[in-house]
Design a protein around this motif. Sequence first.
Motif, PDB file in Angstrom:
ATOM      1  N   TRP A 118      17.618  18.130  20.610  1.00  0.00           N
ATOM      2  CA  TRP A 118      17.328  19.888  21.259  1.00  0.00           C
ATOM      3  C   TRP A 118      18.369  20.371  20.292  1.00  0.00           C
ATOM      4  O   TRP A 118      18.758  21.264  19.762  1.00  0.00           O
ATOM      5  N   GLY A 119      19.610  19.382  19.813  1.00  0.00           N
ATOM      6  CA  GLY A 119      19.999  19.859  18.181  1.00  0.00           C
ATOM      7  C   GLY A 119      21.790  20.425  18.496  1.00  0.00           C
ATOM      8  O   GLY A 119      21.945  20.875  17.875  1.00  0.00           O
ATOM      9  N   SER A 170      21.874  15.002  20.637  1.00  0.00           N
ATOM     10  CA  SER A 170      21.247  13.836  20.278  1.00  0.00           C
ATOM     11  C   SER A 170      19.903  13.417  21.247  1.00  0.00           C
ATOM     12  O   SER A 170      19.241  12.484  21.334  1.00  0.00           O
ATOM     13  N   ASP A 171      19.543  14.748  22.428  1.00  0.00           N
ATOM     14  CA  ASP A 171      18.524  14.664  23.484  1.00  0.00           C
ATOM     15  C   ASP A 171      17.187  14.853  23.046  1.00  0.00           C
ATOM     16  O   ASP A 171      17.350  16.126  22.499  1.00  0.00           O
ATOM     17  N   SER A 172      16.004  15.083  23.270  1.00  0.00           N
ATOM     18  CA  SER A 172      15.260  15.700  23.229  1.00  0.00           C
ATOM     19  C   SER A 172      15.090  16.904  23.594  1.00  0.00           C
ATOM     20  O   SER A 172      15.444  16.754  24.608  1.00  0.00           O
ATOM     21  N   TYR A 173      14.438  18.009  22.578  1.00  0.00           N
ATOM     22  CA  TYR A 173      14.198  19.110  23.289  1.00  0.00           C
ATOM     23  C   TYR A 173      13.446  19.088  25.036  1.00  0.00           C
ATOM     24  O   TYR A 173      14.008  20.472  25.631  1.00  0.00           O
ATOM     25  N   ALA A 233      16.297  17.874  27.172  1.00  0.00           N
ATOM     26  CA  ALA A 233      17.731  18.218  27.088  1.00  0.00           C
ATOM     27  C   ALA A 233      17.644  19.533  28.084  1.00  0.00           C
ATOM     28  O   ALA A 233      18.970  19.382  29.407  1.00  0.00           O
ATOM     29  N   PRO A 234      16.901  20.390  28.604  1.00  0.00           N
ATOM     30  CA  PRO A 234      16.573  21.183  29.647  1.00  0.00           C
ATOM     31  C   PRO A 234      16.956  20.655  31.155  1.00  0.00           C
ATOM     32  O   PRO A 234      17.167  21.296  31.531  1.00  0.00           O
ATOM     33  N   VAL A 254      20.938   9.602  29.359  1.00  0.00           N
ATOM     34  CA  VAL A 254      21.495  10.273  28.569  1.00  0.00           C
ATOM     35  C   VAL A 254      22.133   9.698  27.110  1.00  0.00           C
ATOM     36  O   VAL A 254      22.309   8.681  27.503  1.00  0.00           O
ATOM     37  N   THR A 255      21.513  10.477  26.478  1.00  0.00           N
ATOM     38  CA  THR A 255      21.835   9.669  24.298  1.00  0.00           C
ATOM     39  C   THR A 255      23.107   9.594  24.491  1.00  0.00           C
ATOM     40  O   THR A 255      24.277  10.373  25.105  1.00  0.00           O
ATOM     41  N   TYR A 256      23.961   8.450  24.293  1.00  0.00           N
ATOM     42  CA  TYR A 256      25.300   8.246  24.055  1.00  0.00           C
ATOM     43  C   TYR A 256      26.087   9.962  23.119  1.00  0.00           C
ATOM     44  O   TYR A 256      25.505  10.213  22.103  1.00  0.00           O
TER      45      TYR A 256
END
Length: 296
Positions: free
Chosen positions: A48-49, A55-58, A61-62, A116-118
């Motif tokens: 996602w960025g 730091s979560d995947s694209y 994240a949505p 969720v990623t830290y």
Amino acid sequence: MKSKKILVHLLIAAIVLNLVGIVAGLASFNLNHSFDFVNQYGETIKMWGYGLYKSDSYFKAPIFIGSDFTMLIVAIPLLLLSIYRFRRQGSQKNLVLLMAATATLLYYNFSQAFGVTYNQLHLFYIATLSLTFYSLILCFTLIEPEKVAPSLSEFPLTKTLKCFLVIAGLSLFIAWLPDIVASLVSGKPLSMLQVYTTELTYVLDMGIVSPFIFITLFLLVRSNSWGYVLLPVLLVLCSIVGIMVIFQSIFQVSAGISVPIPALLTKVLIFVLLSGVSFKLSRSYFRGFNEGTLLD
């Protein structure tokens, strides 16, 4: 009652802290900062960025942002309404509604804290999980099952309700178990595991929610009063999760993510249909609930 005041204060604190995370999560919806990343499984994953979920995947994240949106417009208002009604009249009916809304918030907090990623709000996640967990326990200490069941004389255990509970309990396995079996047979990680080490939704739904549904059904069949206490918890949770799935899908589509038709049918559609039935049953449950006695 002192316990009643403590419960209200715990939940208000949980709402305030959750709103911080929800607003931060919604502010993360920006499609212009994605990047590629090689994960621990040797796969190139799009990240996602941006913002809280950078730091979560694209793909994920949505989903998290859709959950945040659902909590903001549905679950938090329901919890605030429940608190207001409980403070105004601490009846068993209002306590049951408050308990159901609290359980829904707890489900969301578990997903945030462990899924969720830290990120920068890790301490907030710990606090909100703790507050909602102990709030739910306090709800259970205040509830009086022997007064709840007689108040629901107009809400009998029908064949329709039994069938719904069986279908709901099995549907969670239908939605998630094939992915796990396919992964185990192929010896590869889950297809959408990406940068994560486990799929928390699978754990919660198959390990906790589905058994909870069958335990509730068992108690109802045995005419155990606790069945009528647990039933609205799963009905409200199922109603809101169905709405959540819709918004998760909307945010994914808005991010340009295409969801395969089989996934739409086995995952999204199942939860939406269950949500509609749950909502109807929830209305019948609370409409048939006499106010009953007030808490001391």
